[in-house]
Design an enzyme around this catalytic site. Structure first.
Site, PDB file in Angstrom:
ATOM      1  N   CYS A   1       0.864  -1.188   0.000  1.00 48.68           N
ATOM      2  CA  CYS A   1       0.000   0.000   0.000  1.00 48.68           C
ATOM      3  C   CYS A   1       0.897   1.234   0.000  1.00 48.68           C
ATOM      4  O   CYS A   1       2.102   1.132   0.108  1.00 48.68           O
ATOM      5  CB  CYS A   1      -0.849   0.034   1.266  1.00 48.68           C
ATOM      6  SG  CYS A   1      -1.810  -1.437   1.524  1.00 48.68           S
TER       7      CYS A   1
ATOM      8  N   ARG B   1       1.440   1.745  -5.927  1.00 51.00           N
ATOM      9  CA  ARG B   1       1.673   0.761  -4.850  1.00 51.00           C
ATOM     10  C   ARG B   1       0.391   0.050  -4.434  1.00 51.00           C
ATOM     11  O   ARG B   1       0.411  -0.930  -3.700  1.00 51.00           O
ATOM     12  CB  ARG B   1       2.275   1.457  -3.627  1.00 51.00           C
ATOM     13  CG  ARG B   1       3.600   2.165  -3.846  1.00 51.00           C
ATOM     14  CD  ARG B   1       4.086   2.835  -2.571  1.00 51.00           C
ATOM     15  NE  ARG B   1       4.252   1.857  -1.519  1.00 51.00           N
ATOM     16  CZ  ARG B   1       5.349   1.104  -1.393  1.00 51.00           C
ATOM     17  NH1 ARG B   1       6.331   1.238  -2.254  1.00 51.00           N
ATOM     18  NH2 ARG B   1       5.459   0.221  -0.430  1.00 51.00           N
TER      19      ARG B   1
ATOM     20  N   TRP C   1      -3.743  -1.670  -1.135  1.00 48.13           N
ATOM     21  CA  TRP C   1      -3.676  -2.905  -1.912  1.00 48.13           C
ATOM     22  C   TRP C   1      -4.054  -3.984  -0.917  1.00 48.13           C
ATOM     23  O   TRP C   1      -3.240  -4.422  -0.102  1.00 48.13           O
ATOM     24  CB  TRP C   1      -2.273  -3.129  -2.466  1.00 48.13           C
ATOM     25  CG  TRP C   1      -2.162  -4.355  -3.298  1.00 48.13           C
ATOM     26  CD1 TRP C   1      -1.753  -5.602  -2.902  1.00 48.13           C
ATOM     27  CD2 TRP C   1      -2.505  -4.489  -4.678  1.00 48.13           C
ATOM     28  NE1 TRP C   1      -1.810  -6.474  -3.935  1.00 48.13           N
ATOM     29  CE2 TRP C   1      -2.274  -5.837  -5.043  1.00 48.13           C
ATOM     30  CE3 TRP C   1      -2.986  -3.625  -5.635  1.00 48.13           C
ATOM     31  CZ2 TRP C   1      -2.505  -6.307  -6.330  1.00 48.13           C
ATOM     32  CZ3 TRP C   1      -3.207  -4.096  -6.916  1.00 48.13           C
ATOM     33  CH2 TRP C   1      -2.967  -5.410  -7.255  1.00 48.13           C
TER      34      TRP C   1
ATOM     35  N   ASN D   1       0.897   0.077   6.015  1.00 49.26           N
ATOM     36  CA  ASN D   1       1.261  -0.729   4.855  1.00 49.26           C
ATOM     37  C   ASN D   1       1.976  -1.957   5.401  1.00 49.26           C
ATOM     38  O   ASN D   1       3.016  -1.845   6.035  1.00 49.26           O
ATOM     39  CB  ASN D   1       2.187   0.063   3.924  1.00 49.26           C
ATOM     40  CG  ASN D   1       2.781  -0.848   2.835  1.00 49.26           C
ATOM     41  OD1 ASN D   1       2.174  -1.848   2.485  1.00 49.26           O
ATOM     42  ND2 ASN D   1       3.966  -0.512   2.356  1.00 49.26           N
ATOM     43  N   GLY D   2       1.382  -3.129   5.202  1.00 54.17           N
ATOM     44  CA  GLY D   2       2.046  -4.358   5.679  1.00 54.17           C
ATOM     45  C   GLY D   2       1.020  -5.402   6.068  1.00 54.17           C
ATOM     46  O   GLY D   2      -0.154  -5.303   5.732  1.00 54.17           O
TER      47      GLY D   2
ATOM     48  N   GLU E   1       7.591 -20.826 -19.748  1.00 54.75           N
ATOM     49  CA  GLU E   1       7.469 -19.463 -19.205  1.00 54.75           C
ATOM     50  C   GLU E   1       8.606 -18.590 -19.708  1.00 54.75           C
ATOM     51  O   GLU E   1       8.403 -17.436 -20.077  1.00 54.75           O
ATOM     52  CB  GLU E   1       7.443 -19.527 -17.688  1.00 54.75           C
ATOM     53  CG  GLU E   1       7.503 -18.205 -16.967  1.00 54.75           C
ATOM     54  CD  GLU E   1       6.365 -17.247 -17.312  1.00 54.75           C
ATOM     55  OE1 GLU E   1       5.382 -17.672 -17.947  1.00 54.75           O
ATOM     56  OE2 GLU E   1       6.490 -16.055 -16.957  1.00 54.75           O
TER      57      GLU E   1
ATOM     58  N   LYS F   1       8.137 -15.072 -21.806  1.00 52.74           N
ATOM     59  CA  LYS F   1       8.753 -13.803 -21.387  1.00 52.74           C
ATOM     60  C   LYS F   1       9.484 -13.158 -22.555  1.00 52.74           C
ATOM     61  O   LYS F   1       9.349 -11.983 -22.842  1.00 52.74           O
ATOM     62  CB  LYS F   1       9.724 -14.031 -20.226  1.00 52.74           C
ATOM     63  CG  LYS F   1       9.068 -14.338 -18.901  1.00 52.74           C
ATOM     64  CD  LYS F   1       8.477 -13.151 -18.195  1.00 52.74           C
ATOM     65  CE  LYS F   1       7.041 -12.868 -18.406  1.00 52.74           C
ATOM     66  NZ  LYS F   1       6.029 -13.843 -18.186  1.00 52.74           N
TER      67      LYS F   1
ATOM     68  N   GLU G   1       7.039 -11.967 -25.416  1.00 54.62           N
ATOM     69  CA  GLU G   1       6.085 -10.865 -25.187  1.00 54.62           C
ATOM     70  C   GLU G   1       6.760  -9.514 -24.979  1.00 54.62           C
ATOM     71  O   GLU G   1       6.124  -8.490 -25.155  1.00 54.62           O
ATOM     72  CB  GLU G   1       5.140 -11.174 -24.040  1.00 54.62           C
ATOM     73  CG  GLU G   1       5.774 -11.316 -22.676  1.00 54.62           C
ATOM     74  CD  GLU G   1       4.705 -11.542 -21.600  1.00 54.62           C
ATOM     75  OE1 GLU G   1       3.609 -10.969 -21.684  1.00 54.62           O
ATOM     76  OE2 GLU G   1       4.988 -12.283 -20.660  1.00 54.62           O
TER      77      GLU G   1
ATOM     78  N   HIS H   1      11.767 -35.491 -31.523  1.00 51.54           N
ATOM     79  CA  HIS H   1      10.498 -35.707 -32.250  1.00 51.54           C
ATOM     80  C   HIS H   1      10.187 -34.536 -33.170  1.00 51.54           C
ATOM     81  O   HIS H   1       9.019 -34.276 -33.470  1.00 51.54           O
ATOM     82  CB  HIS H   1       9.364 -35.921 -31.240  1.00 51.54           C
ATOM     83  CG  HIS H   1       9.590 -37.113 -30.362  1.00 51.54           C
ATOM     84  ND1 HIS H   1       9.484 -38.402 -30.801  1.00 51.54           N
ATOM     85  CD2 HIS H   1       9.990 -37.175 -29.066  1.00 51.54           C
ATOM     86  CE1 HIS H   1       9.767 -39.231 -29.816  1.00 51.54           C
ATOM     87  NE2 HIS H   1      10.082 -38.519 -28.746  1.00 51.54           N
TER      88      HIS H   1
ATOM     89  N   LYS I   1      -2.361  -5.666 -19.544  1.00 51.73           N
ATOM     90  CA  LYS I   1      -1.974  -6.330 -18.294  1.00 51.73           C
ATOM     91  C   LYS I   1      -3.042  -7.332 -17.873  1.00 51.73           C
ATOM     92  O   LYS I   1      -2.752  -8.363 -17.321  1.00 51.73           O
ATOM     93  CB  LYS I   1      -1.771  -5.295 -17.187  1.00 51.73           C
ATOM     94  CG  LYS I   1      -1.321  -5.895 -15.853  1.00 51.73           C
ATOM     95  CD  LYS I   1      -0.034  -6.681 -15.981  1.00 51.73           C
ATOM     96  CE  LYS I   1       0.322  -7.458 -14.735  1.00 51.73           C
ATOM     97  NZ  LYS I   1       1.434  -8.416 -14.947  1.00 51.73           N
TER      98      LYS I   1
HETATM   99  C1  AGP Z   1       2.208 -12.962 -18.670  1.00 53.55           C
HETATM  100  O1  AGP Z   1       3.502 -12.369 -18.728  1.00 53.55           O
HETATM  101  C2  AGP Z   1       1.242 -12.301 -19.605  1.00 53.55           C
HETATM  102  N1  AGP Z   1       1.149 -10.933 -19.328  1.00 53.55           N
HETATM  103  C3  AGP Z   1      -0.098 -13.010 -19.702  1.00 53.55           C
HETATM  104  O2  AGP Z   1       0.143 -14.270 -20.282  1.00 53.55           O
HETATM  105  C4  AGP Z   1      -0.860 -13.264 -18.373  1.00 53.55           C
HETATM  106  O3  AGP Z   1      -0.165 -14.200 -17.604  1.00 53.55           O
HETATM  107  C5  AGP Z   1      -2.246 -13.842 -18.718  1.00 53.55           C
HETATM  108  O4  AGP Z   1      -2.964 -12.879 -19.450  1.00 53.55           O
HETATM  109  C6  AGP Z   1      -3.049 -14.257 -17.482  1.00 53.55           C
HETATM  110  O5  AGP Z   1      -3.284 -13.127 -16.694  1.00 53.55           O
HETATM  111  P1  AGP Z   1      -3.867 -13.355 -15.195  1.00 53.55           P
HETATM  112  O6  AGP Z   1      -2.811 -14.106 -14.452  1.00 53.55           O
HETATM  113  O7  AGP Z   1      -4.081 -11.977 -14.677  1.00 53.55           O
HETATM  114  O8  AGP Z   1      -5.124 -14.151 -15.322  1.00 53.55           O
END
Ligand code: AGP
Length: 618
Positions: free
Chosen positions: A2, A27, A76, A102-103, A491, A495, A498, A514, A613
């Site tokens: 927060c 925050r 938060w 905050n905590g 993953e 990264k 994207e 394969h 996001k």
């Molecule tokens: C992850 O780096 C991406 N931004 C994206 O794949 C994200 O993980 C996905 O949209 C799921 O989002 P969420 O965890 O908020 O459901």
């Protein structure tokens, strides 16, 4: 995480506090509030929503803007869903004391029971309201001033806090204290005004002289006096170090990092700690998670666990599959929520569904939850946003305590999701007896060491940066892993894709023969996770197959590895831990790698093209 802020001085406090909250919204932004003191009256305004909503409410009562002292908070949520009552600031029962915090107070439940037995009642569900009433009770019992009462009360508290406390009867001071969450004190010219805040962004335009409290320190801020800083536990006086700030406003908001993504990568030791804090007592060998404990029977009787998620959360779900099947011996199916919701899946009342989402707003995941519920399944959520749609839609859940994740590329969300999944798998393993007591205790001890190991890993950033410089022009990359680290390979590839826009694919290492091995040549960097307990010999032979075709190998190995070092073009060493916990470590260099490549390619790291996001639409 927060944001707290406060002011005491000769200026009107309101504009400083409200603008300070706007600066701190990164925050936390699910609710906001402020308190101003004027003519012996406290004006306290708080609301669910953004700081702008708070501003709109205060604007409707101009008298609520008067006063030369004030404190504010942007929330938060960790305890208590976001709503007006749970927003800060919080009054003590008498209405004489006010706090912003905050905590996380871990032992708030015990403290609340004790205070209730002494006649205290509570309006909110927050741990913060317990803290301000504990301070009030100590002040009453000891007959002491606020500073002493705060100090004594904090010696009874377990958890993390950054607090600002105000006493209506002593309106010329603010008390602040810190353990685990940041507090900066801005010092005005001639000691005629002071600022307090979670970081310097609210006061950087007024003063560059600041004190950053250290853990277990408390400060009494009084007009005209030098800030008095003491140690909470032994009451010793601290010779506070006044710094002259050099950071720009933008740098402060990013904690001095160039991007939110890098800040969030570096926040992972704290985020992982905060996520298991209060849930895992390693020394006592206890895992306690209300959402699991209250529904243990459902998990124990489950025919299978279906995990639904998207993106990075789906990769965490895949790590969860390995954890649950290996440790708890429960069948698991991992589903892309976007597929699950439309493929007419077979779901029964004996299924437990776990939905994972950082934002708690992903449309596909939300739809998958509703489908599962309509078929009678019990649905458990793992979210990072308290009170989010998914958190409200699921029957029960557990929050990751990662704090706001601003960068579009998920980093600390991934490691905190895996932390929660690890705790659940271990809890179920203990309950089912599929893990011996000694093994259970061992895992808890090893989990407790993870944050320090992540911190150690973050110090290899220069090595990763060099590797990034070598391979930043690649057009295609492969990421390989086995077992627990196969999802980490996926993953790592996501990264890179994207934020750098370089095509990358993750594969189980054994799958190379394969098909994908046809891709290998001197232009193909292959990132291989080769931890010493993860089918090591097999991975080594996969590496040799690639090398014999002139592939470039960047290997993530366990500290002390010598074999892979002989073969690979580059190695990144990670600290040793149990194989089941290695995803919490192996993902770190891959996060840093994608970050540095994207920066070198001058991409928009925090807001990559075409991405949002939170994908709240199909
Ligand atoms: C992850 O780096 C991406 N931004 C994206 O794949 C994200 O993980 C996905 O949209 C799921 O989002 P969420 O965890 O908020 O459901």
């Amino acid at each position: 995480m927060c944001g707290i802020t406060g002011y005491i001085g000769y200026r009107d406090a309101y504009p400083i506090v409200i603008n300070g909250l706007k600066r701190l919204e990164y925050r936390g932004y699910d609710s906001a509030g402020l308190m101003l003191f004027n003519n012996n009256q406290i004006a306290l305004t708080k609301t669910k929503g953004k700081v702008l909503d708070l501003e709109g409410i205060v604007d409707q009562s101009p008298s609520g803007k008067e006063g030369k002292i004030g404190i504010g908070h942007t929330r938060w949520a960790t305890h208590g869903v976001p709503n007006d009552v749970n927003s800060h600031p919080h009054f003590s029962q008498s209405g004489e004391l006010v706090i912003v915090h905050n905590g996380i107070i871990e032992n708030y439940d015990t403290l609340k029971k004790e205070l209730t037995s002494r006649g205290y009642t509570f309006k909110s569900d927050t741990d913060t309201e317990v803290l301000i009433n504990l301070i009030e009770e100590v002040k009453k019992q000891e007959g002491c001033k606020l500073g002493k009462a705060v100090q004594l009360a904090l010696t009874q508290v377990i958890g993390a806090y950054a607090i600002a406390v105000f006493d209506k009867s002593k309106p010329n001071e603010i008390i602040v204290a810190k353990l685990g969450s940041p507090i900066a004190i801005g010092i005005g010219e001639g000691l005629k005004e002071f600022f307090v805040a979670s970081d310097a962004s609210p006061f950087i335009e007024y003063t560059k002289d600041a004190i950053y409290l250290e853990d277990e320190e408390l400060a009494i801020i009084k007009l005209g006096k030098a800030v008095g800083v003491r140690k909470i536990y032994d009451d010793s006086i601290v010779d506070a170090n006044i710094q002259e700030l050099q950071l720009s406003l933008e740098q402060i908001e990013k904690g001095g990092y160039d991007h939110f993504m890098l800040k969030e990568i570096y926040e992972q030791p704290k985020a992982i700690t905060d996520t298991y804090r209060g849930r895992m007592l390693a020394d006592e060998g206890i895992i306690k998670m209300a959402g699991i404990d209250d529904n243990l029977g459902k998990f124990m009787r489950a025919d299978r666990i279906i995990v639904v998620a998207c993106g990075t959360s789906w990769h965490a779900a895949l790590v969860g599959e390995y954890l649950f099947e290996d440790l708890s011996r429960i069948p698991v199916e991992v589903e892309y929520a976007s597929e699950f919701r439309y493929r007419n899946p077979i779901i029964t009342t004996n299924d437990v569904v776990i939905a994972i989402s950082q934002s708690g707003e992903t449309a596909d995941t939300l739809a998958a939850i509703k489908l599962a519920k309509s078929k009678g399944a019990f649905v458990f959520g793992i979210c990072n946003v308290v009170g989010s749609s998914i958190a409200r839609e699921t029957h029960a859940g557990a929050y990751t305590h990662a704090g706001p994740e601003i960068g579009v590329a998920s980093t600390k969300a991934f490691t905190t999701q895996i932390t929660i999944l690890s705790l659940i798998a271990l809890k179920l393993a203990q309950s089912k007896g599929t893990l011996s007591n000694s093994a259970f205790h061992m895992y808890l001890q090893k989990m407790q060491l993870i944050p320090k190991k992540v911190e150690k890993l973050l110090r290899i950033d220069d090595t990763v940066k060099h590797i990034a410089s070598v391979y930043k022009e690649a057009s295609n990359c492969l990421y390989l892993g086995r077992g627990f680290n196969f999802p980490v390979a996926l993953e790592g590839a996501l990264k890179l894709k994207e934020i750098s826009y370089i095509h990358a694919e993750g594969y189980p290492a054994a799958e190379m023969k394969h098909g994908p091995i046809a891709l290998i040549d001197e232009n193909m960097p292959v990132f291989v996770i080769a931890t010493n307990k993860g089918h090591y010999e097999k991975v080594v032979s996969n590496i040799q197959e690639i090398k014999s075709r002139n592939g470039k190998i960047i290997a993530i190995v366990t500290e002390g590895d010598t074999t892979v070092k002989e073969i690979a073009d580059h190695v990144i060493e990670i600290p040793e831990t149990e194989e089941a916990l290695t995803p919490l470590l192996t993902t770190i260099p891959l996060q840093l790698l994608s970050y540095h490549i994207a920066v070198m390619l001058e991409k928009n790291v925090d807001q990559p093209r075409n991405l949002a996001k939170s994908v709240t639409v199909e």
